[in-house]
Enzyme design. Structure first.
Site, PDB file in Angstrom:
ATOM      1  N   CYS A  59      25.795  13.722  -4.418  1.00 58.26           N
ATOM      2  CA  CYS A  59      25.700  12.348  -4.964  1.00 58.26           C
ATOM      3  C   CYS A  59      26.703  11.722  -5.800  1.00 58.26           C
ATOM      4  CB  CYS A  59      24.362  12.102  -5.473  1.00 58.26           C
ATOM      5  SG  CYS A  59      22.839  12.419  -4.223  1.00 58.26           S
TER       6      CYS A  59
ATOM      7  N   CYS B 121      23.348   7.433  -8.301  1.00 58.77           N
ATOM      8  CA  CYS B 121      22.502   7.604  -7.121  1.00 58.77           C
ATOM      9  C   CYS B 121      21.057   7.382  -7.815  1.00 58.77           C
ATOM     10  CB  CYS B 121      22.818   8.861  -6.368  1.00 58.77           C
ATOM     11  SG  CYS B 121      21.665   8.736  -4.692  1.00 58.77           S
TER      12      CYS B 121
ATOM     13  N   CYS C 277      25.060  12.318   0.305  1.00 58.97           N
ATOM     14  CA  CYS C 277      23.759  11.685   0.440  1.00 58.97           C
ATOM     15  C   CYS C 277      23.660  10.570   1.248  1.00 58.97           C
ATOM     16  CB  CYS C 277      23.322  11.462  -1.128  1.00 58.97           C
ATOM     17  SG  CYS C 277      22.199  10.371  -1.286  1.00 58.97           S
TER      18      CYS C 277
ATOM     19  N   CYS D 177      23.443   7.086  -1.570  1.00 62.41           N
ATOM     20  CA  CYS D 177      24.604   6.601  -2.358  1.00 62.41           C
ATOM     21  C   CYS D 177      25.814   6.647  -1.683  1.00 62.41           C
ATOM     22  CB  CYS D 177      24.548   7.282  -3.668  1.00 62.41           C
ATOM     23  SG  CYS D 177      25.199   8.903  -3.782  1.00 62.41           S
TER      24      CYS D 177
HETATM   25 ZN   LIG Z   1      22.723  10.187  -3.525  1.00 62.45          ZN
END
Ligand SMILES: [Zn+2]
Length: 358
Positions: A37, A41, A68, A71
């Site tokens: 991330c 995030c 992810c 994000c």
């Molecule tokens: Zn994330």
């Protein structure tokens, strides 16, 4: 496997505070979920022992992690959030008069209001709301330098009323708006307020006559309006030597507001542009109990295409009643605007109509 990064504690703090200003600088992976991330995030917080830091998305993927979905750390270029926030800031700059709520801005950006608030603050250094106010103040400064009448500039900058911008301006302009112009330099203005059937009324007067006559909710608010308009003037509470004169003016105004004294004969000290003075002088000739439309006033002063400018001159009148801008209405019969509120305009016109039929 990963590029060594100094000071992991600092990075961990950034992740814990979801510091969007660090987005693009590094990424963090959660080894138990296999996802990596951006620092900002808003996914569930991971345990420190499961987290590793990476300088690039390549490093994270080499460690077997996948990006992810929330994000989107691979989004190009490195810092999407940063770009989105700067784009929003540019949009605010482009139309400072438009008031956008946090929810509206968040919708534009595609983030939750909470996330946007936090990111905006981290990236720009102020909340979206503070940024919008600052943008309006910048516009106001520019308008004032261009010599637009002060009240026009205030409305163009998207502020509702003079006193509000005065409060904002205090800290942000460094000086009050009218100081950009002469602001009554060299004048001494005495002021006092009194109750009337239409609320608190403040009189401001020079040694020549009344230069300010306005309704308001509080004496402080009215004093702010007076300061806004005459910031370069010396303002003083009405001295005892002028008290009796002030009392007689207030008594006449009160009789007038009750429909008992149609003709007011109080000394005036009017200041305005040539156009404003022409409009205001004409307004003084509109008989008690009658109204004119903005277009009729424009016609009467020989500028038939200037109805909007007439409306503006009415809206910027700072001497209520004595310059009876309340006697100008829309051609459609609607009341049009009034600087001191529609309710007051309605009561004034009803009182005048009733009294003139007696
Ligand atoms: Zn994330």
């Amino acid at each position: 496997m990963s590029t060594p990064i100094l000071n992991e504690e600092d990075l961990w703090n950034a992740v814990q505070s979801r510091d969007a200003s660090r987005d693009g600088e590094f990424f963090y992976g959660v080894m138990t979920t296999g996802v990596y991330c951006r620092p900002s995030c808003n996914s569930r917080r991971a345990l420190r022992k499961n987290v590793r830091f990476f300088a690039s998305t390549e490093d994270a993927e080499r460690a077997g992690l996948r990006p992810c979905k929330r994000c989107r750390p691979t989004g190009a270029p490195a810092n999407v959030l940063n770009q989105v926030v700067h784009q929003l800031a540019r949009q605010i700059d482009a139309e400072p008069e438009r008031k956008l709520s946090l929810e509206q801005l968040a919708k534009r950006a595609g983030y939750s209001p909470f996330h946007l608030q936090r990111s905006f603050k981290a990236i720009i250094g102020s909340s979206p709301k503070e940024y919008q106010t600052a943008a309006r103040v910048r516009t106001l400064k520019k308008e004032l330098r261009n010599e637009a009448p002060v009240a026009d500039a205030i409305y163009q900058a998207g502020f509702g009323s003079g006193s509000r911008v005065y409060e904002k301006a205090d800290g942000q302009l460094g000086m009050t708006p009218s100081e950009y112009r002469s602001g009554g330099k060299g004048l001494t203005i005495s002021y006092a307020s009194g109750q009337t059937p239409l609320g608190l009324l403040m009189i401001g007067a020079t040694d020549r006559g009344i230069c300010f006559l306005q309704f308001g909710d509080t004496a402080e608010g009215l004093l702010s309006e007076l300061k806004l308009q005459f910031s370069a003037a010396t303002l003083q509470p009405m001295p005892d030597s002028s008290r009796s004169e002030f009392e007689s003016w207030m008594a006449a105004l009160n009789r007038h507001l009750r429909g008992l004294e149609p003709r007011l004969d109080l000394p005036l000290d009017v200041r305005g542009t040539a156009f404003q003075l022409i409009v205001w002088r004409y307004l003084q000739k509109v008989p008690y109990g009658e109204v004119r439309s903005y277009a009729e006033v424009a016609e009467a002063i020989g500028k038939p295409s200037a109805a909007r400018a007439v409306a503006r001159a009415c809206a910027t009148n700072s001497i209520a009643l004595l310059i009876p801008c309340h006697r100008v209405v829309r051609g459609t019969g609607e009341l049009g605007g009034y600087r001191w509120g529609m309710q007051r305009k309605r009561v004034l016109l009803d009182t005048e109509r009733a009294a003139s039929k007696r």
